[in-house]
Motif scaffolding. Structure first.
Motif, PDB file in Angstrom:
ATOM      1  N   ILE A   1       0.861  -1.175   0.000  1.00  0.00           N
ATOM      2  CA  ILE A   1       0.000   0.000   0.000  1.00  0.00           C
ATOM      3  C   ILE A   1       0.900   1.228   0.000  1.00  0.00           C
ATOM      4  CG2 ILE A   1      -1.702   1.330   1.310  1.00  0.00           C
ATOM      5  CD1 ILE A   1      -2.679  -1.353   2.478  1.00  0.00           C
ATOM      6  N   HIS A   2       0.707   2.111  -0.963  1.00  0.00           N
ATOM      7  CA  HIS A   2       1.519   3.322  -1.065  1.00  0.00           C
ATOM      8  C   HIS A   2       0.645   4.540  -0.784  1.00  0.00           C
ATOM      9  CE1 HIS A   2       4.805   1.451  -3.872  1.00  0.00           C
ATOM     10  NE2 HIS A   2       4.590   0.752  -2.771  1.00  0.00           N
ATOM     11  N   LEU A   3       1.088   5.342   0.144  1.00  0.00           N
ATOM     12  CA  LEU A   3       0.370   6.562   0.478  1.00  0.00           C
ATOM     13  C   LEU A   3       1.334   7.740   0.352  1.00  0.00           C
ATOM     14  CD1 LEU A   3      -2.317   6.929   3.178  1.00  0.00           C
ATOM     15  CD2 LEU A   3      -0.595   8.717   2.953  1.00  0.00           C
ATOM     16  N   ASN A   4       1.093   8.596  -0.624  1.00  0.00           N
ATOM     17  CA  ASN A   4       1.913   9.791  -0.806  1.00  0.00           C
ATOM     18  C   ASN A   4       1.368  10.900   0.085  1.00  0.00           C
ATOM     19  OD1 ASN A   4       3.806   8.844  -2.810  1.00  0.00           O
ATOM     20  ND2 ASN A   4       2.087   8.799  -4.243  1.00  0.00           N
ATOM     21  N   HIS A   5       2.271  11.524   0.862  1.00  0.00           N
ATOM     22  CA  HIS A   5       1.810  12.418   1.924  1.00  0.00           C
ATOM     23  C   HIS A   5       2.889  13.433   2.263  1.00  0.00           C
ATOM     24  CE1 HIS A   5      -0.428  13.652   5.437  1.00  0.00           C
ATOM     25  NE2 HIS A   5       0.542  13.309   6.260  1.00  0.00           N
TER      26      HIS A   5
ATOM     27  N   GLU B   1       9.465   1.136   3.581  1.00  0.00           N
ATOM     28  CA  GLU B   1      10.403   2.231   3.351  1.00  0.00           C
ATOM     29  C   GLU B   1       9.609   3.507   3.109  1.00  0.00           C
ATOM     30  OE1 GLU B   1      12.718   2.178  -0.204  1.00  0.00           O
ATOM     31  OE2 GLU B   1      11.257   0.958  -1.308  1.00  0.00           O
ATOM     32  N   CYS B   2      10.307   4.627   3.088  1.00  0.00           N
ATOM     33  CA  CYS B   2       9.639   5.923   2.990  1.00  0.00           C
ATOM     34  C   CYS B   2      10.461   6.874   2.123  1.00  0.00           C
ATOM     35  CB  CYS B   2       9.432   6.482   4.403  1.00  0.00           C
ATOM     36  SG  CYS B   2       8.234   7.794   4.502  1.00  0.00           S
ATOM     37  N   PRO B   3      10.582   6.585   0.816  1.00  0.00           N
ATOM     38  CA  PRO B   3      11.402   7.444  -0.055  1.00  0.00           C
ATOM     39  C   PRO B   3      10.740   8.787  -0.322  1.00  0.00           C
ATOM     40  CG  PRO B   3      10.245   5.794  -1.343  1.00  0.00           C
ATOM     41  CD  PRO B   3       9.964   5.467   0.084  1.00  0.00           C
ATOM     42  N   VAL B   4      11.552   9.727  -0.736  1.00  0.00           N
ATOM     43  CA  VAL B   4      11.053  11.061  -1.084  1.00  0.00           C
ATOM     44  C   VAL B   4      10.157  10.973  -2.314  1.00  0.00           C
ATOM     45  CG1 VAL B   4      11.738  13.348  -1.913  1.00  0.00           C
ATOM     46  CG2 VAL B   4      13.030  12.244  -0.072  1.00  0.00           C
ATOM     47  N   PHE B   5       9.039  11.676  -2.284  1.00  0.00           N
ATOM     48  CA  PHE B   5       8.154  11.758  -3.442  1.00  0.00           C
ATOM     49  C   PHE B   5       8.476  13.019  -4.227  1.00  0.00           C
ATOM     50  CE2 PHE B   5       4.474  13.638  -5.490  1.00  0.00           C
ATOM     51  CZ  PHE B   5       3.961  12.589  -6.226  1.00  0.00           C
ATOM     52  N   SER B   6       8.658  12.866  -5.522  1.00  0.00           N
ATOM     53  CA  SER B   6       8.890  14.010  -6.406  1.00  0.00           C
ATOM     54  C   SER B   6       7.907  13.929  -7.569  1.00  0.00           C
ATOM     55  CB  SER B   6      10.321  14.016  -6.940  1.00  0.00           C
ATOM     56  OG  SER B   6      10.474  15.052  -7.889  1.00  0.00           O
ATOM     57  N   ILE B   7       7.141  14.977  -7.751  1.00  0.00           N
ATOM     58  CA  ILE B   7       6.137  14.980  -8.822  1.00  0.00           C
ATOM     59  C   ILE B   7       6.799  14.904 -10.196  1.00  0.00           C
ATOM     60  CG2 ILE B   7       5.998  17.499  -9.075  1.00  0.00           C
ATOM     61  CD1 ILE B   7       2.922  17.109  -9.307  1.00  0.00           C
TER      62      ILE B   7
ATOM     63  N   PHE C   1       4.951   6.659   1.518  1.00  0.00           N
ATOM     64  CA  PHE C   1       4.925   5.690   2.616  1.00  0.00           C
ATOM     65  C   PHE C   1       4.494   4.339   2.039  1.00  0.00           C
ATOM     66  CE2 PHE C   1       4.622   9.761   4.609  1.00  0.00           C
ATOM     67  CZ  PHE C   1       5.196   9.630   5.873  1.00  0.00           C
ATOM     68  N   LYS C   2       5.392   3.357   2.139  1.00  0.00           N
ATOM     69  CA  LYS C   2       5.119   2.024   1.599  1.00  0.00           C
ATOM     70  C   LYS C   2       4.875   1.044   2.741  1.00  0.00           C
ATOM     71  CE  LYS C   2       8.116   2.486  -2.471  1.00  0.00           C
ATOM     72  NZ  LYS C   2       9.187   1.806  -3.255  1.00  0.00           N
ATOM     73  N   PHE C   3       3.733   0.399   2.695  1.00  0.00           N
ATOM     74  CA  PHE C   3       3.360  -0.533   3.758  1.00  0.00           C
ATOM     75  C   PHE C   3       3.091  -1.920   3.195  1.00  0.00           C
ATOM     76  CE2 PHE C   3       1.920   3.674   5.167  1.00  0.00           C
ATOM     77  CZ  PHE C   3       2.560   3.764   6.398  1.00  0.00           C
ATOM     78  N   LYS C   4       3.417  -2.914   4.013  1.00  0.00           N
ATOM     79  CA  LYS C   4       3.086  -4.305   3.697  1.00  0.00           C
ATOM     80  C   LYS C   4       2.284  -4.906   4.836  1.00  0.00           C
ATOM     81  CE  LYS C   4       6.583  -5.974   0.440  1.00  0.00           C
ATOM     82  NZ  LYS C   4       7.546  -7.058   0.174  1.00  0.00           N
ATOM     83  N   LEU C   5       1.664  -6.042   4.534  1.00  0.00           N
ATOM     84  CA  LEU C   5       0.930  -6.765   5.570  1.00  0.00           C
ATOM     85  C   LEU C   5       1.892  -7.343   6.591  1.00  0.00           C
ATOM     86  CD1 LEU C   5      -1.641  -8.761   3.412  1.00  0.00           C
ATOM     87  CD2 LEU C   5      -2.173  -6.885   4.977  1.00  0.00           C
ATOM     88  N   CYS C   6       1.593  -7.135   7.849  1.00  0.00           N
ATOM     89  CA  CYS C   6       2.333  -7.786   8.926  1.00  0.00           C
ATOM     90  C   CYS C   6       1.531  -9.015   9.318  1.00  0.00           C
ATOM     91  CB  CYS C   6       2.493  -6.842  10.116  1.00  0.00           C
ATOM     92  SG  CYS C   6       3.327  -7.580  11.518  1.00  0.00           S
TER      93      CYS C   6
END
Length: 361
Positions: free
Chosen positions: A147-151, A175-181, A209-214
């Motif tokens: 799940i990716h949430l750009n914020h 992981e949480c890489p920088v978002f660049s449009i 913000f990248k999330f996976k199932l735990c």
């Protein structure tokens, strides 16, 4: 149009930043669909993309000057476009309930321009939106999906505590890489509401913000859900609604999950018919009707038909049971049949007793 036809010619796997043409992708809360179109153009096809918006089609094309063109191009490229989809309830939509995705993307979620962004009440509204999105999205995610949430990552937006919300829903941050449009040519972020809905908003410092199932957390959440369901059931049904094969581990977990005692009915009613928690969830209204039907005294409520609860139960099963199958549904119907037989015997006995009592008046 020529650019679209050219893009559709290639069918090899293509990438744009974090996304591949081999991924099944769900986009949530799209503005003018420019992000979806950006991915589609990079892939040369949109057959792997499902793009959704809360707006109706008519409202969408009124709000955004480029929406009509973007929608047309996405349809040509083969995307599935869904309108009127609420991110907090998307799992129940008929076009989504059976689907699983490699990537679920929500760009800059926002609950609306009700107050200043640092207002605690508005922050809570934003948090509630994101939390319910996570709860829906995790049930629509493939086991190895993300799940990716750009914020935005600056104050007051960091007060949403995105990572904590995800953790509540059985997700962990990969992981949480920088978002660049600039990485997404053609994408135009939109305010989405108010008189300036078609205007961009200032991005500033943003992250993906990248999330996976735990899986461990998923099991705990399922156990909590099961236990909470048991505790909400009518007293006479609690114990018999524990699956036999799950009974021992569930009881062992009661204390560790915050329950201080084992319900006495678990010990008292083991001889009664065994109905699963899943069956109770699907046919809750029918099972709760047991108490009305066989209540105290001589009050019998027999007006409610059986067909209505059955139809309600089927709709609940389709919407609520992850990866539900016809075989699974038939199994639940078998459980319900056994319970119905027991109910019928009890009702006949109660009626016989009443007739006997009336004869002696």
């Amino acid at each position: 149009m020529a650019a679209i036809e050219s893009a559709m010619l290639g069918r090899e796997e293509r990438w744009i930043k974090h996304y591949s043409s081999a991924h099944s992708i769900l986009l949530v809360g799209e503005g003018d669909f420019s992000f979806s179109l950006c991915l589609a153009m990079a892939f040369g096809s949109a057959t792997n993309i499902v793009a959704t918006t809360l707006d109706s089609y008519d409202l969408l094309i009124r709000k955004y000057k480029n929406a009509k063109t973007n929608v047309r191009d996405l349809e040509i490229l083969g995307s599935a476009l869904l309108y009127g989809v609420d991110a907090t309830r998307m799992k129940i939509y008929s076009d989504l309930r059976y689907q699983k995705f490699h990537r679920i993307i929500y760009n800059f979620p926002h609950a609306g321009f009700h107050r200043k962004e640092d207002n605690p009440a508005l922050i809570n509204m934003h948090r509630s939106l994101v939390r319910e999105f996570f709860r829906n999205a995790r049930r629509m995610l493939m086991v190895d999906g993300e799940i990716h949430l750009n914020h935005k990552d600056t104050s007051p937006y960091n007060n949403w505590r995105i990572k904590d919300l995800a953790s509540e829903c059985g997700l962990f941050l990969v992981e949480c890489p920088v978002f660049s449009i600039k990485d997404y040519p053609g994408y135009e972020n939109k305010r989405g509401g108010g008189s300036r809905c078609d205007m961009p908003f200032k991005l500033g410092e943003c992250k993906t913000f990248k999330f996976k199932l735990c899986l461990a957390a998923e099991k705990i959440l399922e156990q909590r859900s099961t236990l909470d369901l048991i505790h909400k059931m009518p007293a006479e049904c609690q114990a018999v609604l524990i699956l036999e094969q799950h009974q021992a581990p569930l009881l062992d977990k009661l204390h560790s999950l915050g329950y201080d005692h084992v319900p006495q009915l678990v010990k008292q009613q083991t001889s009664k018919i065994l109905i699963s928690t899943e069956c109770h969830m699907v046919f809750a209204c029918y099972l709760n009707y047991v108490k009305e039907t066989f209540g105290g005294g001589t009050s019998y409520a027999l007006r409610q038909s059986v067909s209505e609860p059955l139809m309600t139960g089927f709709r609940t099963y389709i919407c609520s049971v992850p990866d539900g199958t016809w075989r699974g549904y038939i199994g639940i119907l078998e459980e319900l049949r056994n319970l119905s037989i027991l109910r019928s015997k009890m009702l006949r006995q109660m009626l016989a007793n009443q007739v006997h009592a009336d004869q002696h008046i």
